[in-house]
Design a protein around this motif. Structure first.
Motif, PDB file in Angstrom:
ATOM      1  N   VAL A 152     -21.052  11.066  -1.538  1.00 44.19           N
ATOM      2  CA  VAL A 152     -21.165  11.489  -2.848  1.00 44.19           C
ATOM      3  C   VAL A 152     -19.695  12.149  -3.073  1.00 44.19           C
ATOM      4  CG1 VAL A 152     -22.284  13.175  -4.006  1.00 44.19           C
ATOM      5  CG2 VAL A 152     -23.640  11.919  -2.396  1.00 44.19           C
ATOM      6  N   VAL A 153     -19.274  11.707  -4.296  1.00 46.02           N
ATOM      7  CA  VAL A 153     -18.153  12.284  -4.864  1.00 46.02           C
ATOM      8  C   VAL A 153     -18.320  13.849  -5.524  1.00 46.02           C
ATOM      9  CG1 VAL A 153     -16.234  12.281  -6.470  1.00 46.02           C
ATOM     10  CG2 VAL A 153     -17.013  10.307  -5.272  1.00 46.02           C
ATOM     11  N   GLN A 154     -17.742  14.946  -5.242  1.00 42.20           N
ATOM     12  CA  GLN A 154     -17.764  16.025  -5.832  1.00 42.20           C
ATOM     13  C   GLN A 154     -16.896  16.262  -7.082  1.00 42.20           C
ATOM     14  OE1 GLN A 154     -20.260  18.096  -5.751  1.00 42.20           O
ATOM     15  NE2 GLN A 154     -21.321  18.133  -3.422  1.00 42.20           N
ATOM     16  N   ASN A 155     -17.152  15.813  -8.298  1.00 37.02           N
ATOM     17  CA  ASN A 155     -16.183  16.033  -9.425  1.00 37.02           C
ATOM     18  C   ASN A 155     -15.993  17.404  -9.683  1.00 37.02           C
ATOM     19  OD1 ASN A 155     -15.839  13.224  -9.768  1.00 37.02           O
ATOM     20  ND2 ASN A 155     -17.905  13.311 -10.638  1.00 37.02           N
ATOM     21  N   PRO A 156     -14.567  17.520  -9.920  1.00 36.05           N
ATOM     22  CA  PRO A 156     -14.296  18.997 -10.464  1.00 36.05           C
ATOM     23  C   PRO A 156     -14.679  18.984 -12.064  1.00 36.05           C
ATOM     24  CG  PRO A 156     -12.247  17.530 -10.600  1.00 36.05           C
ATOM     25  CD  PRO A 156     -13.560  16.843  -9.700  1.00 36.05           C
ATOM     26  N   LEU A 157     -14.722  17.919 -12.788  1.00 37.92           N
ATOM     27  CA  LEU A 157     -15.181  17.918 -14.111  1.00 37.92           C
ATOM     28  C   LEU A 157     -14.112  18.718 -14.751  1.00 37.92           C
ATOM     29  CD1 LEU A 157     -19.109  18.995 -13.673  1.00 37.92           C
ATOM     30  CD2 LEU A 157     -17.921  16.710 -13.832  1.00 37.92           C
ATOM     31  N   THR A 158     -13.138  18.852 -14.528  1.00 35.38           N
ATOM     32  CA  THR A 158     -11.701  19.299 -15.203  1.00 35.38           C
ATOM     33  C   THR A 158     -11.013  18.570 -16.191  1.00 35.38           C
ATOM     34  OG1 THR A 158     -10.602  19.221 -13.219  1.00 35.38           O
ATOM     35  CG2 THR A 158     -11.395  21.286 -13.768  1.00 35.38           C
ATOM     36  N   ARG A 181      -9.996   8.864  -4.399  1.00 35.18           N
ATOM     37  CA  ARG A 181      -9.985   9.366  -2.849  1.00 35.18           C
ATOM     38  C   ARG A 181     -11.105   9.003  -1.781  1.00 35.18           C
ATOM     39  NH1 ARG A 181      -7.789  13.922  -5.598  1.00 35.18           N
ATOM     40  NH2 ARG A 181      -9.595  14.997  -5.454  1.00 35.18           N
ATOM     41  N   VAL A 182     -12.224   8.940  -2.449  1.00 34.73           N
ATOM     42  CA  VAL A 182     -13.209   8.677  -1.604  1.00 34.73           C
ATOM     43  C   VAL A 182     -13.471   7.163  -1.430  1.00 34.73           C
ATOM     44  CG1 VAL A 182     -15.983   8.543  -1.461  1.00 34.73           C
ATOM     45  CG2 VAL A 182     -14.805  10.740  -2.410  1.00 34.73           C
ATOM     46  N   LEU A 183     -13.255   6.571  -2.527  1.00 34.69           N
ATOM     47  CA  LEU A 183     -13.177   5.084  -2.267  1.00 34.69           C
ATOM     48  C   LEU A 183     -12.125   4.397  -1.279  1.00 34.69           C
ATOM     49  CD1 LEU A 183     -13.334   3.549  -5.808  1.00 34.69           C
ATOM     50  CD2 LEU A 183     -15.025   3.235  -3.822  1.00 34.69           C
ATOM     51  N   ALA A 184     -11.072   5.123  -1.161  1.00 33.03           N
ATOM     52  CA  ALA A 184      -9.938   4.986  -0.068  1.00 33.03           C
ATOM     53  C   ALA A 184     -10.433   4.713   1.289  1.00 33.03           C
ATOM     54  CB  ALA A 184      -8.572   5.690  -0.454  1.00 33.03           C
ATOM     55  N   LEU A 185     -11.496   5.650   1.337  1.00 32.51           N
ATOM     56  CA  LEU A 185     -12.013   6.019   2.921  1.00 32.51           C
ATOM     57  C   LEU A 185     -13.016   4.944   3.080  1.00 32.51           C
ATOM     58  CD1 LEU A 185     -12.578   9.899   2.685  1.00 32.51           C
ATOM     59  CD2 LEU A 185     -10.752   8.673   3.631  1.00 32.51           C
ATOM     60  N   ASP A 221     -11.222  -0.805  -8.313  1.00 37.82           N
ATOM     61  CA  ASP A 221     -10.744  -0.929  -6.912  1.00 37.82           C
ATOM     62  C   ASP A 221     -11.223  -2.289  -6.207  1.00 37.82           C
ATOM     63  OD1 ASP A 221     -11.159  -0.304  -4.092  1.00 37.82           O
ATOM     64  OD2 ASP A 221      -9.969   1.491  -4.646  1.00 37.82           O
ATOM     65  N   PRO A 222     -10.244  -2.926  -5.431  1.00 35.13           N
ATOM     66  CA  PRO A 222     -10.781  -4.123  -4.844  1.00 35.13           C
ATOM     67  C   PRO A 222     -11.885  -4.118  -3.911  1.00 35.13           C
ATOM     68  CG  PRO A 222      -8.674  -3.372  -3.977  1.00 35.13           C
ATOM     69  CD  PRO A 222      -8.915  -2.387  -5.273  1.00 35.13           C
ATOM     70  N   LYS A 223     -12.197  -2.722  -3.169  1.00 34.12           N
ATOM     71  CA  LYS A 223     -13.371  -2.278  -2.504  1.00 34.12           C
ATOM     72  C   LYS A 223     -14.578  -2.653  -3.272  1.00 34.12           C
ATOM     73  CE  LYS A 223     -10.705   0.185   0.778  1.00 34.12           C
ATOM     74  NZ  LYS A 223     -10.487   1.644   1.805  1.00 34.12           N
ATOM     75  N   VAL A 224     -14.592  -2.212  -4.537  1.00 32.96           N
ATOM     76  CA  VAL A 224     -15.840  -2.112  -5.219  1.00 32.96           C
ATOM     77  C   VAL A 224     -16.388  -3.779  -5.407  1.00 32.96           C
ATOM     78  CG1 VAL A 224     -16.978  -1.243  -7.458  1.00 32.96           C
ATOM     79  CG2 VAL A 224     -15.366   0.049  -6.337  1.00 32.96           C
ATOM     80  N   SER A 225     -17.570  -3.888  -4.834  1.00 36.59           N
ATOM     81  CA  SER A 225     -18.169  -5.130  -4.938  1.00 36.59           C
ATOM     82  C   SER A 225     -19.136  -5.083  -6.137  1.00 36.59           C
ATOM     83  CB  SER A 225     -19.087  -5.577  -3.830  1.00 36.59           C
ATOM     84  OG  SER A 225     -19.879  -4.268  -3.445  1.00 36.59           O
ATOM     85  N   ALA A 226     -19.717  -3.977  -6.477  1.00 36.28           N
ATOM     86  CA  ALA A 226     -20.667  -3.865  -7.830  1.00 36.28           C
ATOM     87  C   ALA A 226     -20.522  -2.632  -8.246  1.00 36.28           C
ATOM     88  CB  ALA A 226     -21.975  -4.189  -7.344  1.00 36.28           C
ATOM     89  N   LEU A 227     -21.136  -2.488  -9.472  1.00 35.52           N
ATOM     90  CA  LEU A 227     -21.163  -1.184 -10.284  1.00 35.52           C
ATOM     91  C   LEU A 227     -22.670  -0.908 -10.671  1.00 35.52           C
ATOM     92  CD1 LEU A 227     -18.231  -1.532 -12.675  1.00 35.52           C
ATOM     93  CD2 LEU A 227     -18.342  -0.188 -10.745  1.00 35.52           C
TER      94      LEU A 227
END
Length: 264
Positions: free
Chosen positions: A70-76, A87-91, A114-120
């Motif tokens: 889960v990504v914790q977004n700063p919402l800034t 950053r999370v996708l890179a991991l 991102d090439p790792k993303v197979s679906a949205l």
């Protein structure tokens, strides 16, 4: 081989049989045979929330053998939120389903190339086109009731508790909804109006969940966005936080985007 366009047509036929109720449940949707089998799922929260909003969805995905983050977004700023997601996708190791709720639809539209993303997967979410003025698009539909409950101070905004309980999480048990309100994120004033530079949904297989009782994003706007994306679409009789009130159905939709069978 069932291609995505044929799959969408099949879903439309299923939806036609459910027109009286206006709902197609996730468990009614067959697995798409041409979708890459994903190893990972990255979940992104939107405004008025934090990562804990996914807590009931996560166990279903983990039991199916998926690695969940889960990504914790700063919402800034949109740039900051997209950077956090990247950053999370890179991991991630291997094909990854990227999921966004609410405003996070904007984030995954920008980061989803991102090439790792197979679906949205979009969960009652925004889904802007590249460079689109999403506020102008949303203004073509009746203003959702939650808008009247927005509080602004010192460059940030959030929902009042009354609006949160009634218009954001209206079908969630009140004590649970108050706990979610206690952890809601504060968004920067400039965040909703920031335009994306790309629309990953134009090139990635896409799924969308419409909340028919949504009082935060107009349900007809959600339907428009899903149709524009040619997304595989389900409707749930839900408030804006379908991921809280209908976690199994949301998990099942994500599992289908991951090329998996429904949850146990």
């Amino acid at each position: 081989m069932l291609n995505r366009r044929s799959f969408t047509g099949l879903l439309s036929a299923i939806a036609a049989t459910s027109v009286m109720s206006g709902t197609v449940h996730a468990q009614d949707v067959p697995v798409a045979k041409d979708v890459p089998v994903a190893k990972n799922v990255v979940l992104v929260h939107g405004l008025y929330a934090d990562g804990s909003s996914w807590i009931d969805v996560i166990p279903y995905l983990q039991r199916a053998g998926l690695q969940v983050t889960v990504v914790q977004n700063p919402l800034t700023s949109l740039a900051d939120d997209v950077a956090a997601t990247r950053r999370v996708l890179a991991l991630q190791d291997g094909p990854t389903v990227l999921v966004g709720h609410s405003f996070a639809g904007t984030i995954i539209s920008e980061a989803g190339n991102d090439p790792k993303v197979s679906a949205l997967v979009y969960v009652a979410a925004r889904a802007p086109d590249a460079g689109e003025d999403f506020g102008a698009l949303a203004a073509k539909y009746p203003k959702p009731p939650a808008s009247a409950g927005v509080i602004k101070k010192d460059g940030f905004f959030w929902l009042s508790e009354e609006a949160f309980l009634r218009d954001f999480a209206g079908d969630v048990e009140p004590s649970r909804a108050r706990a979610l309100n206690a952890v809601q994120g504060r968004g920067a004033d400039s965040l909703p109006a920031t335009k994306t530079t790309t629309a990953a949904w134009r090139v990635k297989p896409t799924w969308y969940q419409v909340s028919t009782a949504d009082r935060t994003i107009n349900p007809d706007l959600e339907r428009f966005l899903a149709k524009r994306m040619n997304a595989t679409t389900i409707e749930l009789d839900s408030s804006h936080v379908s991921l809280v009130s209908h976690p199994k159905e949301i998990a099942d939709l994500i599992l289908r985007a991951a090329g998996r069978k429904q949850s146990q």
